[in-house]
Scaffold this motif. Structure first.
Motif, PDB file in Angstrom:
ATOM      1  N   HIS A  21     -31.135  -1.735  60.199  1.00 23.75           N
ATOM      2  CA  HIS A  21     -29.951  -0.883  60.060  1.00 23.75           C
ATOM      3  C   HIS A  21     -30.284   0.506  59.548  1.00 23.75           C
ATOM      4  O   HIS A  21     -29.783   1.509  60.063  1.00 23.75           O
ATOM      5  CB  HIS A  21     -28.947  -1.558  59.120  1.00 23.75           C
ATOM      6  CG  HIS A  21     -27.798  -0.669  58.740  1.00 23.75           C
ATOM      7  ND1 HIS A  21     -26.820  -0.302  59.639  1.00 23.75           N
ATOM      8  CD2 HIS A  21     -27.489  -0.042  57.566  1.00 23.75           C
ATOM      9  CE1 HIS A  21     -25.948   0.501  59.045  1.00 23.75           C
ATOM     10  NE2 HIS A  21     -26.340   0.669  57.792  1.00 23.75           N
ATOM     11  N   MET A  67     -25.663   2.374  67.208  1.00 26.21           N
ATOM     12  CA  MET A  67     -26.606   1.356  66.744  1.00 26.21           C
ATOM     13  C   MET A  67     -26.426   1.098  65.248  1.00 26.21           C
ATOM     14  O   MET A  67     -26.532  -0.045  64.783  1.00 26.21           O
ATOM     15  CB  MET A  67     -28.037   1.821  67.026  1.00 26.21           C
ATOM     16  CG  MET A  67     -28.387   1.923  68.492  1.00 26.21           C
ATOM     17  SD  MET A  67     -28.679   0.322  69.265  1.00 26.21           S
ATOM     18  CE  MET A  67     -30.345  -0.004  68.693  1.00 26.21           C
ATOM     19  N   SER A  71     -25.352  -2.639  63.754  1.00 25.17           N
ATOM     20  CA  SER A  71     -26.275  -3.326  62.845  1.00 25.17           C
ATOM     21  C   SER A  71     -25.707  -3.445  61.447  1.00 25.17           C
ATOM     22  O   SER A  71     -26.060  -4.368  60.697  1.00 25.17           O
ATOM     23  CB  SER A  71     -27.619  -2.586  62.807  1.00 25.17           C
ATOM     24  OG  SER A  71     -27.454  -1.243  62.383  1.00 25.17           O
ATOM     25  N   TYR A 412     -31.922 -12.919  65.109  1.00 24.03           N
ATOM     26  CA  TYR A 412     -31.827 -11.508  64.705  1.00 24.03           C
ATOM     27  C   TYR A 412     -33.088 -10.748  65.100  1.00 24.03           C
ATOM     28  O   TYR A 412     -33.029  -9.649  65.661  1.00 24.03           O
ATOM     29  CB  TYR A 412     -31.623 -11.402  63.187  1.00 24.03           C
ATOM     30  CG  TYR A 412     -30.203 -11.578  62.722  1.00 24.03           C
ATOM     31  CD1 TYR A 412     -29.154 -10.922  63.349  1.00 24.03           C
ATOM     32  CD2 TYR A 412     -29.916 -12.382  61.622  1.00 24.03           C
ATOM     33  CE1 TYR A 412     -27.849 -11.076  62.903  1.00 24.03           C
ATOM     34  CE2 TYR A 412     -28.614 -12.545  61.161  1.00 24.03           C
ATOM     35  CZ  TYR A 412     -27.576 -11.885  61.806  1.00 24.03           C
ATOM     36  OH  TYR A 412     -26.300 -12.043  61.361  1.00 24.03           O
ATOM     37  N   VAL A 415     -33.325 -10.132  68.874  1.00 25.43           N
ATOM     38  CA  VAL A 415     -32.355  -9.112  69.327  1.00 25.43           C
ATOM     39  C   VAL A 415     -32.769  -7.728  68.852  1.00 25.43           C
ATOM     40  O   VAL A 415     -32.717  -6.750  69.605  1.00 25.43           O
ATOM     41  CB  VAL A 415     -30.941  -9.467  68.834  1.00 25.43           C
ATOM     42  CG1 VAL A 415     -29.967  -8.315  69.127  1.00 25.43           C
ATOM     43  CG2 VAL A 415     -30.450 -10.741  69.498  1.00 25.43           C
ATOM     44  N   TYR A 416     -33.197  -7.636  67.600  1.00 28.70           N
ATOM     45  CA  TYR A 416     -33.582  -6.334  67.059  1.00 28.70           C
ATOM     46  C   TYR A 416     -34.794  -5.766  67.789  1.00 28.70           C
ATOM     47  O   TYR A 416     -34.882  -4.556  68.022  1.00 28.70           O
ATOM     48  CB  TYR A 416     -33.894  -6.455  65.568  1.00 28.70           C
ATOM     49  CG  TYR A 416     -32.681  -6.665  64.696  1.00 28.70           C
ATOM     50  CD1 TYR A 416     -31.411  -6.375  65.164  1.00 28.70           C
ATOM     51  CD2 TYR A 416     -32.810  -7.157  63.395  1.00 28.70           C
ATOM     52  CE1 TYR A 416     -30.288  -6.570  64.377  1.00 28.70           C
ATOM     53  CE2 TYR A 416     -31.686  -7.340  62.591  1.00 28.70           C
ATOM     54  CZ  TYR A 416     -30.434  -7.052  63.083  1.00 28.70           C
ATOM     55  OH  TYR A 416     -29.338  -7.239  62.294  1.00 28.70           O
ATOM     56  N   VAL A 418     -35.615  -6.231  70.906  1.00 31.01           N
ATOM     57  CA  VAL A 418     -35.151  -5.744  72.209  1.00 31.01           C
ATOM     58  C   VAL A 418     -34.381  -4.433  72.044  1.00 31.01           C
ATOM     59  O   VAL A 418     -34.603  -3.457  72.781  1.00 31.01           O
ATOM     60  CB  VAL A 418     -34.274  -6.804  72.898  1.00 31.01           C
ATOM     61  CG1 VAL A 418     -33.628  -6.233  74.163  1.00 31.01           C
ATOM     62  CG2 VAL A 418     -35.102  -8.035  73.245  1.00 31.01           C
ATOM     63  N   LEU A 419     -33.467  -4.390  71.070  1.00 32.85           N
ATOM     64  CA  LEU A 419     -32.645  -3.201  70.876  1.00 32.85           C
ATOM     65  C   LEU A 419     -33.482  -1.994  70.468  1.00 32.85           C
ATOM     66  O   LEU A 419     -33.253  -0.879  70.949  1.00 32.85           O
ATOM     67  CB  LEU A 419     -31.579  -3.469  69.813  1.00 32.85           C
ATOM     68  CG  LEU A 419     -30.436  -4.399  70.217  1.00 32.85           C
ATOM     69  CD1 LEU A 419     -29.496  -4.620  69.035  1.00 32.85           C
ATOM     70  CD2 LEU A 419     -29.661  -3.826  71.407  1.00 32.85           C
ATOM     71  N   LEU A 420     -34.458  -2.212  69.584  1.00 27.70           N
ATOM     72  CA  LEU A 420     -35.276  -1.094  69.130  1.00 27.70           C
ATOM     73  C   LEU A 420     -36.134  -0.551  70.267  1.00 27.70           C
ATOM     74  O   LEU A 420     -36.277   0.670  70.427  1.00 27.70           O
ATOM     75  CB  LEU A 420     -36.163  -1.533  67.963  1.00 27.70           C
ATOM     76  CG  LEU A 420     -36.961  -0.423  67.264  1.00 27.70           C
ATOM     77  CD1 LEU A 420     -36.027   0.651  66.723  1.00 27.70           C
ATOM     78  CD2 LEU A 420     -37.811  -1.002  66.139  1.00 27.70           C
ATOM     79  N   ALA A 422     -35.419  -0.732  73.485  1.00 34.19           N
ATOM     80  CA  ALA A 422     -34.508  -0.039  74.403  1.00 34.19           C
ATOM     81  C   ALA A 422     -34.092   1.315  73.837  1.00 34.19           C
ATOM     82  O   ALA A 422     -34.019   2.314  74.576  1.00 34.19           O
ATOM     83  CB  ALA A 422     -33.273  -0.909  74.657  1.00 34.19           C
ATOM     84  N   TYR A 423     -33.843   1.373  72.536  1.00 36.14           N
ATOM     85  CA  TYR A 423     -33.430   2.630  71.893  1.00 36.14           C
ATOM     86  C   TYR A 423     -34.501   3.707  72.063  1.00 36.14           C
ATOM     87  O   TYR A 423     -34.210   4.835  72.468  1.00 36.14           O
ATOM     88  CB  TYR A 423     -33.164   2.362  70.410  1.00 36.14           C
ATOM     89  CG  TYR A 423     -32.871   3.593  69.595  1.00 36.14           C
ATOM     90  CD1 TYR A 423     -31.592   4.143  69.559  1.00 36.14           C
ATOM     91  CD2 TYR A 423     -33.863   4.207  68.842  1.00 36.14           C
ATOM     92  CE1 TYR A 423     -31.320   5.276  68.804  1.00 36.14           C
ATOM     93  CE2 TYR A 423     -33.608   5.335  68.081  1.00 36.14           C
ATOM     94  CZ  TYR A 423     -32.324   5.861  68.063  1.00 36.14           C
ATOM     95  OH  TYR A 423     -32.066   6.982  67.308  1.00 36.14           O
TER      96      TYR A 423
END
Length: 461
Positions: A21, A67, A71, A412, A415-416, A418-420, A422-423
């Motif tokens: 976060h 994001m 988060s 968690y 997912v984190y 993948v999200l990081l 992609a970001y």
């Protein structure tokens, strides 16, 4: 799986959530002010290069803001699932502070973010500029309330305990607790440095790829100059923050320095392998009397040692290494920003050596590393307390079993990751497209486009 201590798993899960976060508020806090600077420069000069910069970085801001919001929601869930004892004990203080953050800051950001993102071609220029100012102010106000709560957990004042529950007696003392001004200033500067190196790194990458446009050169120069000016200030504030921590949390400073005995002429340990069982350091490399000189401003100054806090001090190794990682990144930021600033001042952006530009690219997310290391020192350094002297971490954990916590933790982390990924990929895609649009094109085209959009741009400020 049930053999694993649920307390350890719950702590790891919260650490994972807050680590993910904090990456995004660290960007949005200062990026809002950077956007305001770009917009004011455009208003003053009508130079389309500044609007190119605004168009790119407002998209980065929007993505980072989204994001951060998503988060942040998962963190609040854990107060009720993994840490019910926290709100049961100190909810009378923590609850209002978190509510103030939502009511005064989040709503401000959410309302004016829409105008900031979509209003450039729809509202007068001064309204759009004001929206940018209010969003930037909202991010800082949000940071203020969160730092207030975190600082109060570190140095709690202005309360009394009745029937085992904390009640506020002095809100002024709670808000302006002894460590809050230092922590807030330190965090705001950390955000500014994070954004400076983010902008410098991405701009340098674009410049290396195809030379970029004038907007790329402007932002690269501005970011380098900002970093070069801010890092010495951060070093000074960090020193003051350390002295404040020594006064109120001496065991934390003792762990950061791996200082086991209270004594004078304490060396500044540059490298060592702390041994908590033997209560000594192996392979120690140190500067004689350095810690006493820094912490007490005297070579003969007496610095508290961990032996004075047996059974009531944080783990040594995470603090020792976390602090050195933070300081090491800070020193690297100082060297790189000053060197780049000198080269740009003498020869302009195009005179920047390619090797130095690649160093800036490599340091694009250096601010994240320093921020995370600093937060680990801050939060682990409070252990074994969740609220110093008031509530121990072990007393706040809920009855959730190890299997449940481990399962959600695994989810968690996946997912984190993948999200990081992609970001970061989206950021570089935005950088590639940064100034592809001509200056006459509105940031977000109006319905119908064409003539209506062009007329909207002719609106007087």
């Amino acid at each position: 799986m049930d053999a694993i201590d649920p307390l350890i798993l719950a702590r790891i899960q919260f650490a994972a959530n807050i680590s993910f976060h904090i990456l995004f508020p660290t960007i949005t806090i200062a990026l809002g002010w950077a956007l305001l600077g770009f917009k004011l420069a455009y208003n003053r000069t009508r130079d389309g290069a500044w609007m190119d910069a605004y168009r790119l970085w407002v998209k980065v801001f929007a993505l980072s803001f989204a994001m951060g919001v998503v988060s942040g929601i998962t963190m609040s869930f854990q107060f009720g699932t993994n840490w019910p004892g926290y709100m049961e004990k100190v909810g009378n203080v923590a609850g209002p502070l978190l509510a103030y953050e939502v009511l005064t800051a989040f709503f401000l950001e959410a309302v004016f973010l829409g105008i900031m993102l979509f209003g450039f071609s729809r509202v007068p220029n001064w309204v759009h500029t004001m929206a940018t100012l209010l969003v930037a102010g909202g991010t800082t106000l949000s940071a203020f309330w969160i730092i207030v709560l975190n600082s109060w957990m570190q140095t709690p004042v202005g309360y009394e305990i009745r029937d085992g529950v904390v009640h506020a007696t002095d809100w002024w003392a709670i808000v302006f607790n002894p460590s809050m001004p230092y922590r807030l200033t330190h965090m705001l500067l950390a955000s500014a440095l994070t954004v400076s190196f983010l902008i410098a790194g991405m701009s340098a990458w674009r410049w290396l790829k195809d030379g970029g446009g004038e907007g790329v050169r402007r932002t690269l120069k501005a970011a380098i100059y900002a970093a070069a000016l801010l890092i010495p200030v951060q070093i000074f504030i960090g020193d003051q923050h350390g002295l404040n921590t020594l006064e109120h949390q001496p065991q934390k400073v003792a762990a950061m320095e791996a200082n086991w005995e209270t004594r004078s002429h304490v060396p500044l340990v540059l490298f060592a392998i702390p041994d908590s069982e033997a209560r000594t350091n192996h392979m120690e490399i140190a500067i004689p009397s350095g810690a006493s000189l820094i912490l007490k401003h005297s070579r003969s100054g007496v610095v508290p040692g961990l032996d004075d806090y047996r059974g009531n001090h944080p783990p040594v190794a995470p603090l020792f290494w976390g602090f050195r990682i933070m300081v090491g990144i800070g020193v690297l930021m100082l060297a790189v920003s000053w060197l780049a600033a000198l080269r740009i001042a003498r020869r302009g952006v195009d005179g920047l050596p390619r090797w130095l530009a690649w160093v800036l690219v490599a340091m694009t997310f250096a601010g994240w590393g320093a921020t995370l290391a600093g937060w680990y020192v801050t939060e682990i350094g409070r252990q074994p307390w969740l609220v110093s002297g008031v509530l121990k971490t072990a007393d706040a954990v809920g009855p959730v079993g190890s299997t449940m916590v481990a399962s959600s933790l695994t989810l968690y982390l996946a997912v984190y990751a993948v999200l990081l990924t992609a970001y970061i990929l989206v950021l570089y895609r935005l950088a590639r497209m940064g100034n592809a649009a001509p200056d006459a094109k509105p940031m977000f085209p109006m319905p119908g486009g064409g003539e209506g959009a062009a007329k909207a741009l002719e609106m007087k400020p």
